[in-house]
Design a protein around this motif. Sequence first.
Motif, short mmCIF file in Angstrom:
data_model
loop_
_atom_site.label_atom_id
_atom_site.label_comp_id
_atom_site.label_asym_id
_atom_site.label_seq_id
_atom_site.Cartn_x
_atom_site.Cartn_y
_atom_site.Cartn_z
N LEU A 41 0.83 -1.22 0.00
CA LEU A 41 0.00 0.00 0.00
C LEU A 41 0.86 1.26 0.00
CD1 LEU A 41 -2.86 -1.12 2.44
CD2 LEU A 41 -2.91 -1.01 -0.06
N GLY A 42 2.02 1.19 0.64
CA GLY A 42 2.93 2.34 0.64
C GLY A 42 3.43 2.63 -0.77
N LEU A 43 3.87 1.57 -1.46
CA LEU A 43 4.35 1.75 -2.83
C LEU A 43 3.20 2.20 -3.74
CD1 LEU A 43 6.77 1.51 -4.79
CD2 LEU A 43 6.09 -0.86 -5.23
N ALA A 44 2.03 1.61 -3.55
CA ALA A 44 0.86 1.97 -4.38
C ALA A 44 0.54 3.44 -4.21
CB ALA A 44 -0.34 1.10 -4.00
N ASN A 45 0.54 3.91 -2.96
CA ASN A 45 0.22 5.31 -2.70
C ASN A 45 1.21 6.23 -3.41
OD1 ASN A 45 0.60 7.88 -0.99
ND2 ASN A 45 -1.42 7.12 -0.39
N PHE A 46 2.48 5.86 -3.32
CA PHE A 46 3.50 6.67 -4.01
C PHE A 46 3.29 6.67 -5.52
CE2 PHE A 46 7.41 6.31 -6.52
CZ PHE A 46 7.75 7.65 -6.53
N LEU A 47 3.08 5.48 -6.10
CA LEU A 47 2.95 5.39 -7.57
C LEU A 47 1.72 6.14 -8.05
CD1 LEU A 47 3.99 1.64 -8.04
CD2 LEU A 47 5.32 3.65 -8.72
N GLU A 48 0.64 6.07 -7.25
CA GLU A 48 -0.57 6.81 -7.63
C GLU A 48 -0.31 8.32 -7.61
OE1 GLU A 48 -3.33 5.09 -4.92
OE2 GLU A 48 -3.77 3.42 -6.29
N GLN A 50 2.19 9.64 -8.57
CA GLN A 50 2.91 9.95 -9.82
C GLN A 50 2.04 9.63 -11.04
OE1 GLN A 50 5.92 11.48 -9.28
NE2 GLN A 50 5.27 11.23 -7.15
N GLU A 51 0.72 9.62 -10.80
CA GLU A 51 -0.26 9.46 -11.89
C GLU A 51 -0.21 8.11 -12.58
OE1 GLU A 51 -1.26 13.37 -13.19
OE2 GLU A 51 -1.17 13.05 -11.04
N LYS A 52 0.23 7.08 -11.88
CA LYS A 52 0.20 5.74 -12.46
C LYS A 52 -1.13 5.07 -12.11
CE LYS A 52 4.54 6.09 -13.71
NZ LYS A 52 4.85 6.36 -15.12
N THR A 53 -1.54 4.14 -12.96
CA THR A 53 -2.71 3.32 -12.62
C THR A 53 -2.19 2.11 -11.86
OG1 THR A 53 -3.76 4.01 -14.65
CG2 THR A 53 -4.67 2.04 -13.58
N VAL A 54 -2.61 1.98 -10.60
CA VAL A 54 -2.05 0.93 -9.75
C VAL A 54 -3.15 0.02 -9.23
CG1 VAL A 54 -0.61 0.47 -7.73
CG2 VAL A 54 -0.28 2.59 -9.00
N ASN A 55 -2.91 -1.29 -9.29
CA ASN A 55 -3.82 -2.25 -8.66
C ASN A 55 -3.02 -3.10 -7.69
OD1 ASN A 55 -6.67 -2.22 -9.90
ND2 ASN A 55 -5.29 -1.96 -11.65
N VAL A 56 -3.51 -3.19 -6.45
CA VAL A 56 -2.87 -4.06 -5.47
C VAL A 56 -3.71 -5.34 -5.39
CG1 VAL A 56 -2.19 -4.34 -3.05
CG2 VAL A 56 -2.00 -2.09 -4.15
N ILE A 57 -3.05 -6.47 -5.64
CA ILE A 57 -3.77 -7.75 -5.62
C ILE A 57 -3.10 -8.67 -4.59
CG2 ILE A 57 -4.60 -9.70 -7.00
CD1 ILE A 57 -4.08 -8.01 -9.52
N MET A 58 -3.90 -9.20 -3.68
CA MET A 58 -3.37 -10.15 -2.68
C MET A 58 -4.00 -11.52 -2.95
SD MET A 58 -1.38 -8.57 -0.54
CE MET A 58 -0.91 -6.86 -0.34
#
Length: 346
Positions: A41-48, A50-58
Motif C-alpha cells: 500500500l505504501g508503494l501503491a500510494n507513491f505510484l498513484e 505519480q499518476e500511475k494506474t495501480v492495482n494491489v492484488i493479494m
Amino acid sequence: MLTKIIAQPKIDHFNKWFERADSIVIISHVSPDGDAMGSSLGLANFLESQEKTVNVIMPNAFPDFLRWMPGSKGVLLYDKYKEYADELIAKADVICCLDFNALKRIDDMADAVHESKARKVMIDHHLYPEDFCKIIISHPEISSTSELVFRLICRMGYYDDISYECAQCIYTGMMTDTGGFTYNSNNEEIYFIISQLLSKGIDKDDIYRKVFNTYSESRLRLMGHILTTMHVYKDHHTALISLTEAEQSNFKYIKGDSEGFVNIPLSIKDVCFSCFLREDTEKEMIKVSLRSVGTFPCNQLAAEFFNGGGHLNASGGEFYGTMADAVKVFEQAIDKYKPLLIKKGL
Ligand code: 5GP
Ligand code: MN
C-alpha cells in the motif's frame, strides 16, 4: 543520511520501467501480514501520486487489524475475483512482487504471474530469492520490505512526494516485521527512517494501538486457553503451543485471531525457541510457525521437517497429517537440534 544499500544499476533500471509504465500491479504473499500490506500500500500510494494506474492484488484476505490502512479498501483479493485479477496481471506493464521470494508463496496466483508478459521486479528481504523477476532487489539484512520501499522511493529522488498515508503504511510494515522494534531492529538507520516518517506527520503510538490493541474478547480468551495447554520442553529450552479445529470453533476463531501467539512463549526466561501448530481447515493442513531468540536457525528446522523456510528467527512451514503426528515430528526435530537449543544469554 542512509547507506545506499540498493545497487545503483537496479535503481536506474527500475526508474526506466517506472517512467514508461502506465499500469502497475503490486502483489504480495498469501495471508498478507503487516509488512506485505505496508510495503504494497505504501508503494501503491507513491505510484498513484505519480499518476500511475495501480492495482494491489493479494492472494487472499488480510487480517481485520489492518483494515484501517490507507488504500486497504481498494485491495483486490485473488481468491474472490480471480478472472478480473488475471486480466489485470496479464495486461500490466510492470508487476511489483513485494515481500516474497518464491512463486509458491502466492498460491494460485503463481500461474498468472508466471505467464504474464509484464516486466517484473522483486522487492523483498527473504533469503534465497527465486529467479522469476528481471530486477531483483533482495536484501535479507533489512528487517522489512516496507523499509526497502522507503529506501527505493528516496533513491529515486521522491522523498518529498511521500505522503502522510504512504508514511503510515511504511511505518506499519517496519513495526510489524520487528515485533514493534523488539527484534531485527538494531540497525540505527531504522530510527533515522522513523524520524523521517514522523516528519510526514504519522502518529506512531496510534499505529501501534491500531495494530496491536484492537483485538476481540474471544481472541484474548483463546490466548488464555492456548497458554494453559502450552507444553514446555525444559531440556530443549523450547515451548509448543497448538490450536485444533475444535478449539478454534469453541473460541469463535476468526482469521488473524492467533496472530502473534507464537511469540508469547519466548517471554519465558529460558525458552529460546517457540512453535505454534494450527489446524488450517481450508487448506487441510497444519500451519507451522516458528520463532527463536538468538542464533537458533528456525529456517533450517522448518526446511528439514516442515517443507518450509523463512528467516533465522522467524520461519514457517506446513504439515500434512494429524495434530498428534505434527507434535511427534516436532519432538523429533527438537531432539535432533538439541545441541543448538541453548539458553538465552540473560
Ligand atoms: P509466520 O509464522 O508469520 O506465518 O511466518 C514467518 C515467516 O516464515 C514468513 O515471513 C516467511 O518468511 C516464512 N514462512 C512462513 N510459512 C512458510 C512456508 O510455508 N514456506 C516457507 N518457505 N516460508 C514460510
Ligand atoms: Mn516482511
